[in-house]
Design an enzyme around this catalytic site. Structure first.
Site, PDB file in Angstrom:
ATOM      1  N   GLY A  13      65.198  53.472  51.083  1.00  0.00           N
ATOM      2  CA  GLY A  13      65.916  52.636  49.908  1.00  0.00           C
ATOM      3  C   GLY A  13      64.727  51.727  49.350  1.00  0.00           C
ATOM      4  N   GLY A 115      60.806  52.492  55.341  1.00  0.00           N
ATOM      5  CA  GLY A 115      61.729  51.782  56.699  1.00  0.00           C
ATOM      6  C   GLY A 115      61.865  52.761  57.875  1.00  0.00           C
ATOM      7  N   GLY A 117      63.809  55.304  58.616  1.00  0.00           N
ATOM      8  CA  GLY A 117      63.777  56.646  58.241  1.00  0.00           C
ATOM      9  C   GLY A 117      62.492  57.350  57.865  1.00  0.00           C
ATOM     10  N   ILE A 139      65.304  46.125  53.415  1.00  0.00           N
ATOM     11  CA  ILE A 139      65.945  44.648  53.420  1.00  0.00           C
ATOM     12  C   ILE A 139      66.809  44.525  54.852  1.00  0.00           C
ATOM     13  CG2 ILE A 139      66.279  44.840  50.989  1.00  0.00           C
ATOM     14  CD1 ILE A 139      69.544  45.258  51.691  1.00  0.00           C
ATOM     15  N   ASP A 140      66.969  45.725  55.440  1.00  0.00           N
ATOM     16  CA  ASP A 140      67.793  45.877  56.728  1.00  0.00           C
ATOM     17  C   ASP A 140      66.958  45.122  57.744  1.00  0.00           C
ATOM     18  OD1 ASP A 140      69.534  47.063  55.316  1.00  0.00           O
ATOM     19  OD2 ASP A 140      69.191  48.776  56.279  1.00  0.00           O
ATOM     20  N   HIS A 285      73.903  46.619  46.141  1.00  0.00           N
ATOM     21  CA  HIS A 285      72.382  46.968  45.719  1.00  0.00           C
ATOM     22  C   HIS A 285      71.871  45.874  45.167  1.00  0.00           C
ATOM     23  CE1 HIS A 285      73.730  50.909  46.515  1.00  0.00           C
ATOM     24  NE2 HIS A 285      72.602  51.217  46.963  1.00  0.00           N
ATOM     25  N   ARG A 288      69.009  44.804  46.752  1.00  0.00           N
ATOM     26  CA  ARG A 288      67.705  45.422  47.027  1.00  0.00           C
ATOM     27  C   ARG A 288      67.136  44.994  45.551  1.00  0.00           C
ATOM     28  NH1 ARG A 288      69.766  50.825  49.279  1.00  0.00           N
ATOM     29  NH2 ARG A 288      68.510  51.623  47.343  1.00  0.00           N
TER      30      ARG A 288
HETATM   31  O1  F6P Z   1      67.977  50.389  52.319  1.00  0.00           O
HETATM   32  C1  F6P Z   1      68.763  50.469  53.602  1.00  0.00           C
HETATM   33  C2  F6P Z   1      70.198  50.270  52.970  1.00  0.00           C
HETATM   34  O2  F6P Z   1      70.024  49.218  51.851  1.00  0.00           O
HETATM   35  C3  F6P Z   1      71.253  50.235  53.895  1.00  0.00           C
HETATM   36  O3  F6P Z   1      71.507  48.939  54.294  1.00  0.00           O
HETATM   37  C4  F6P Z   1      72.432  50.547  53.142  1.00  0.00           C
HETATM   38  O4  F6P Z   1      73.413  51.039  53.733  1.00  0.00           O
HETATM   39  C5  F6P Z   1      71.735  51.890  52.413  1.00  0.00           C
HETATM   40  O5  F6P Z   1      70.467  51.247  51.938  1.00  0.00           O
HETATM   41  C6  F6P Z   1      72.309  52.293  50.918  1.00  0.00           C
HETATM   42  O6  F6P Z   1      71.500  53.235  50.373  1.00  0.00           O
HETATM   43  P1  F6P Z   1      72.103  53.920  48.958  1.00  0.00           P
HETATM   44  O7  F6P Z   1      71.022  53.432  48.128  1.00  0.00           O
HETATM   45  O8  F6P Z   1      71.758  55.353  49.211  1.00  0.00           O
HETATM   46  O9  F6P Z   1      73.378  53.549  48.597  1.00  0.00           O
END
Ligand code: F6P
Length: 361
Positions: A13, A115, A117, A139-140, A285, A288
């Site tokens: 992410g 991150g 993953g 961001i987590d 989002h 982010r």
């Molecule tokens: O980057 C991690 C995260 O922000 C998590 O907190 C959240 O659950 C996930 O990404 C959401 O991801 P996506 O962009 O696939 O909806």
């Protein structure tokens, strides 16, 4: 070690600060070490399908303040369980293809900005012989071994500003206001934004909550003359003895469910059980996006420069990390499959309680 050519990838992410890290890696490689950098596109998918661009000063000029990543990213592409497209039935282990592309491009090292993953995948690729240095971002803020990831500060600023704005309307209308933040397994963003915004209730994945006690807390506040309540909740928080609330089935490519809905659940329960009119805002989002804070720009720059120093020193299988105020490195193997959650004896939980925030248990 005669390092001449480096691959760079941003995966998982996205978050504010990725471009600042890319810029630091490329500028340091070129001007300090006279090395060439190629940037793989759209996360580790780019390594598997060998999609990349040559990085030069022109590409990294004027990007320090820009959110997102100029290389693109993906949180659905794992070389060890890969889908070429959504029609493919079963995942394929194409990690050898990724290794082949590393060799074909004559790379001496691969810098992975990711991150939990991505760094887990990077650790597996390192075991296959790739010279890898990681840079933690999300961001987590849930990457093991580092005190703070790139992107966390920016997300906390965004969420805090949003809650500050919600507070004024909460006060005018005497409402219960629930703000749902990201944070799947770790509640760092909700905990920090909750403290910074003076939220009255802070709910985290690490501490399952008791809805009846939250209702009691809101009513007690009313009795003491406080007619509004701000509830800051992480998407991965859940009531005691219940599962997390989801909005979509498990994604076959990531193996993950899409979280969401806990904010609405709390607002509905609160209104039904107490009669306090309640509303939910899901920040999603938004957290982010946007320009990185100066703190994240500096952390990203320090991380990118340190990553290149490690590459040149031949220190691989590690990720850059922040320890106190210094930039160090940490084993990738210890990061893998091991998210850093908020410890129950965290000082931040203690201070939240000390200033009167209710943690729901
Ligand atoms: O980057 C991690 C995260 O922000 C998590 O907190 C959240 O659950 C996930 O990404 C959401 O991801 P996506 O962009 O696939 O909806």
């Amino acid at each position: 070690m005669g390092i001449k050519k480096i691959g760079l990838v941003t995966a998982g992410g996205d978050c504010p600060g990725l471009n600042a890290a890319i810029r630091a890696v490329v500028k340091t490689a070129m001007s300090t070490y006279n090395a060439q950098v190629i940037g793989f596109l759209d996360g580790l998918r780019g390594v598997v399908i060998n999609s990349f661009v040559d990085m030069g000063n022109d590409r990294v000029s004027n990007i320090i303040a820009r959110g997102g990543t100029i290389l693109g990213s993906s949180n659905r592409d794992n070389p060890f369980a890969f889908y070429y497209d959504d029609n493919q039935k079963d995942p394929l282990d194409v990690s050898d293809v990724a290794v082949r592309h590393y060799e074909l491009n004559h790379l001496d090292a691969l810098v992975c900005i990711g991150g939990d993953g991505t760094l887990t995948m990077a650790s597996q690729l390192a075991k296959k012989g790739l010279n890898i240095v990681g840079i933690p971002k999300t961001i987590d803020n849930d990457v093991q071994g580092t005190d703070q990831t790139i992107g966390f500060d920016s997300a906390v600023v965004t969420a805090t500003e949003a809650i500050d704005k919600i507070r004024t309307t909460a006060e005018s209308h005497h409402r219960g206001m629930v703000i749902e933040l990201m944070g799947r397994t770790a509640g760092w963003p909700a905990l920090f934004a909750g403290i910074a915004s003076g939220s009255d209730v802070i709910l985290l994945p690490e501490i399952p909550f008791d809805m009846a006690k939250i209702c009691e807390h809101v009513l007690d506040r009313r009795k003491s003359g406080k007619r509004f309540t701000i509830i800051c909740v992480a998407e991965g928080a859940r009531p005691k003895n219940q599962e997390v609330i989801t909005i979509a089935d498990r994604d076959k490519r990531t193996g993950m469910v899409r979280l969401g809905g806990i904010g609405n659940y709390i607002a509905k329960e609160l209104e039904e059980k107490t009669g306090v009119v309640s509303r939910t805002t899901v920040l999603g989002h938004l957290q982010r996006g946007g320009s990185p804070t100066p703190y994240d720009r500096i952390l990203a720059t320090r991380s990118g420069v340190r990553a290149m120093q490690l590459v040149m020193e031949g220190v691989f299988g590690v990720t850059v990390c922040l320890k106190g105020s210094s930039i160090e490195h940490f084993s990738l193997e210890k990061v893998a499959n091991n998210p850093r959650i908020v410890p129950l004896d965290s000082e931040y939980l203690t201070i939240a309680k000390s200033i009167g925030s209710f943690l729901g248990d």
